[in-house]
Design a protein around this motif. Structure first.
Motif, short mmCIF file in Angstrom:
data_model
loop_
_atom_site.label_atom_id
_atom_site.label_comp_id
_atom_site.label_asym_id
_atom_site.label_seq_id
_atom_site.Cartn_x
_atom_site.Cartn_y
_atom_site.Cartn_z
N TRP A 145 -9.72 0.66 5.27
CA TRP A 145 -8.39 0.92 4.72
C TRP A 145 -7.33 0.63 5.77
O TRP A 145 -7.47 0.96 6.94
CB TRP A 145 -8.27 2.38 4.27
N SER A 146 -6.26 -0.02 5.36
CA SER A 146 -5.19 -0.37 6.28
C SER A 146 -3.86 0.07 5.71
O SER A 146 -3.51 -0.28 4.57
CB SER A 146 -5.16 -1.89 6.52
N VAL A 195 -5.47 3.96 -6.63
CA VAL A 195 -5.19 4.67 -5.40
C VAL A 195 -6.02 5.96 -5.34
O VAL A 195 -6.54 6.33 -4.28
CB VAL A 195 -3.68 4.97 -5.28
N ARG A 246 -1.62 -3.01 4.96
CA ARG A 246 -1.94 -3.68 3.69
C ARG A 246 -1.46 -2.85 2.50
O ARG A 246 -0.96 -3.38 1.51
CB ARG A 246 -3.44 -3.96 3.60
N ALA A 247 -1.65 -1.53 2.62
CA ALA A 247 -1.19 -0.65 1.54
C ALA A 247 0.32 -0.73 1.37
O ALA A 247 0.83 -0.75 0.24
CB ALA A 247 -1.62 0.79 1.83
N ASN A 307 -2.67 7.72 1.94
CA ASN A 307 -3.07 6.75 0.92
C ASN A 307 -2.38 7.03 -0.41
O ASN A 307 -1.83 6.13 -1.06
CB ASN A 307 -4.59 6.79 0.76
N ALA A 361 -9.59 5.15 -4.24
CA ALA A 361 -9.68 4.95 -2.79
C ALA A 361 -9.63 6.28 -2.06
O ALA A 361 -10.37 6.51 -1.08
CB ALA A 361 -8.55 4.04 -2.32
N GLY A 382 0.41 4.50 -1.32
CA GLY A 382 -0.12 3.60 -2.33
C GLY A 382 0.47 3.78 -3.71
O GLY A 382 0.55 2.82 -4.48
N CYS A 406 -3.81 9.95 -8.09
CA CYS A 406 -3.90 9.63 -6.66
C CYS A 406 -3.99 10.88 -5.79
O CYS A 406 -4.55 10.85 -4.69
CB CYS A 406 -2.71 8.77 -6.23
N LEU A 411 -13.41 4.87 7.05
CA LEU A 411 -11.96 4.66 7.04
C LEU A 411 -11.53 3.30 7.56
O LEU A 411 -10.38 2.92 7.44
CB LEU A 411 -11.28 5.76 7.85
N MET A 441 -12.33 8.14 0.58
CA MET A 441 -11.94 8.64 1.91
C MET A 441 -12.40 10.07 2.14
O MET A 441 -12.63 10.47 3.29
CB MET A 441 -10.41 8.59 2.06
N GLN A 473 -9.73 12.85 7.51
CA GLN A 473 -9.88 12.39 6.13
C GLN A 473 -8.77 12.94 5.24
O GLN A 473 -8.22 12.21 4.41
CB GLN A 473 -11.25 12.81 5.58
#
Length: 244
Positions: A194-195, A231, A198-199, A127, A234, A131, A103, A191, A238, A120
């Motif tokens: 991605w939330s 993760v 939610r993560a 993230n 993702a 995550g 990650c 971007l 990003m 970013q």
């Protein structure tokens, strides 16, 4: 455009057990380590960008603990310290013979890429940390405190609420400009999928699953590896280099 040089840092050597700071470490201890890291990095370095964000979050957590905003201060301190340790271990340049978790690899690989913007870097770090690291930190904290994940849910939610509020501030500060320009900016589209909320929800589910799997180490290891890889994927998206 070439990628920046590879960075090597320690990774997890076991799923639920790893090097951690002492149980009696404080929020001030991890703040000191973050400041020491900041002093060694150029301001534009991708890790430095995230580190500044994380410093702000950790300072605010410390203020809220001191102000009695957490129902269980010891639980909040333990979770915060275990959480920070995951990040600090991932970006620690020593020993050099171990790789960081998947990650964190995109941020560490692209940390000096001129085509990647500060926003970013900041969100890729968030993230990785939310995550992946947070789920394992909940398990770390439960082991330290001798409790169940449900006993830390209030502390988890309060830290998560602070992160969600901070995310909006990060976006505003690191991507300034008129709304129309922001809508046209490819970074907005990159971007937007991605939330953090939610993560955070997915992380809580992952933490509970890992705790339930603690007596099935093979399954827990596979679960953690898949989480880490997803993760990291993702995060790599990003950090797609963008035109000016």
């Amino acid at each position: 455009m070439p990628q920046s040089e590879q960075f090597t840092a320690p990774a997890d050597t076991a799923v639920l057990e790893r090097r951690t700071v002492p149980v009696d470490a404080s929020v001030d201890d991890v703040l000191a380590r973050m400041r020491a890291l900041e002093a060694t990095l150029p301001p534009r370095d991708g890790v430095a960008v995230f580190n500044r964000v994380y410093l702000a979050v950790t300072r605010e957590v410390g203020r809220r603990i001191d102000g009695g905003r957490f129902t269980n201060a010891q639980a909040a301190i333990t979770l915060d310290v275990r959480f920070a340790e995951r990040y600090l271990a991932a970006v620690d340049p020593t020993p050099a013979d171990r790789r960081p978790p998947a990650c964190w690899r995109p941020l560490l690989q692209f940390r000096r890429h001129p085509g990647v913007r500060p926003l970013q870097f900041a969100l890729a770090g968030i993230n990785a940390h939310i995550g992946h690291d947070l789920a394992l930190a909940v398990v770390d904290a439960c082991r330290s405190l001798g409790c169940e994940p449900g006993d830390l849910e209030d502390e988890f939610d309060r830290v998560g609420d602070l992160l969600v509020a901070l995310e909006e501030r990060i976006r505003e500060e690191l991507m300034p400009g008129p709304d129309l320009l922001q809508i046209a900016d490819p970074l907005t589209h990159l971007l937007g999928a991605w939330s953090l909320e939610r993560a955070r929800d997915a992380t809580w589910t992952a933490a509970r699953a890992l705790w339930a799997l603690r007596r099935l180490p093979d399954v827990a290891e596979e679960f953690t590896d898949r989480l880490d890889t997803a993760v990291g994927f993702a995060g790599r998206m990003m950090l797609t280099p963008l035109p000016d």
